[in-house]
Design a protein around this motif. Structure first.
Motif, PDB file in Angstrom:
ATOM      1  N   VAL A  74     -12.108   8.365  -0.778  1.00 44.32           N
ATOM      2  CA  VAL A  74     -11.017   7.434  -0.797  1.00 44.32           C
ATOM      3  C   VAL A  74     -11.321   6.323   0.132  1.00 44.32           C
ATOM      4  N   LYS A  75     -11.048   4.975  -0.237  1.00 42.35           N
ATOM      5  CA  LYS A  75     -10.999   3.933   0.617  1.00 42.35           C
ATOM      6  C   LYS A  75      -9.627   3.293   0.890  1.00 42.35           C
ATOM      7  N   HIS A  76      -9.251   3.316   2.197  1.00 43.35           N
ATOM      8  CA  HIS A  76      -7.868   2.899   2.355  1.00 43.35           C
ATOM      9  C   HIS A  76      -7.713   1.428   2.794  1.00 43.35           C
ATOM     10  N   GLY A  77      -6.856   0.701   2.219  1.00 46.85           N
ATOM     11  CA  GLY A  77      -6.842  -0.770   2.594  1.00 46.85           C
ATOM     12  C   GLY A  77      -5.797  -0.804   3.892  1.00 46.85           C
TER      13      GLY A  77
END
Length: 78
Positions: A74-77
């Motif tokens: 997961v890549k969160h902004g």
């Protein structure tokens, strides 16, 4: 069935089982004593099979290549 065939069958059953299998169950299936199964398991362990004894029976430990691993990336902004 000779002892080598019995040990091969024990391994094949443990490979597909997801639950522990007791020595008594193997003994009944192969019409031998529980002590013979215990000795078979000892010989299989000595041959390199990773068999673990649990309180409900024997389990063949799965190698890393036999187990499924899931990875969630997961890549969160901001």
């Amino acid at each position: 069935m000779n002892s080598e065939q019995r040990r091969e069958k024990i391994i094949s059953v443990l490979q597909v089982s997801d639950k522990p299998i007791s020595a008594s169950r193997f003994a009944n299936e192969f019409s031998v004593t529980r002590q013979i199964i215990v000795a078979d398991i000892a010989l299989l362990r000595a041959s390199g099979y990773p068999i673990r004894a649990e309180h409900k029976g024997y389990v063949l430990e799965k190698s890393d290549s036999q187990t499924m691993t899931r990875r969630v990336v997961v890549k969160h902004g901001n």
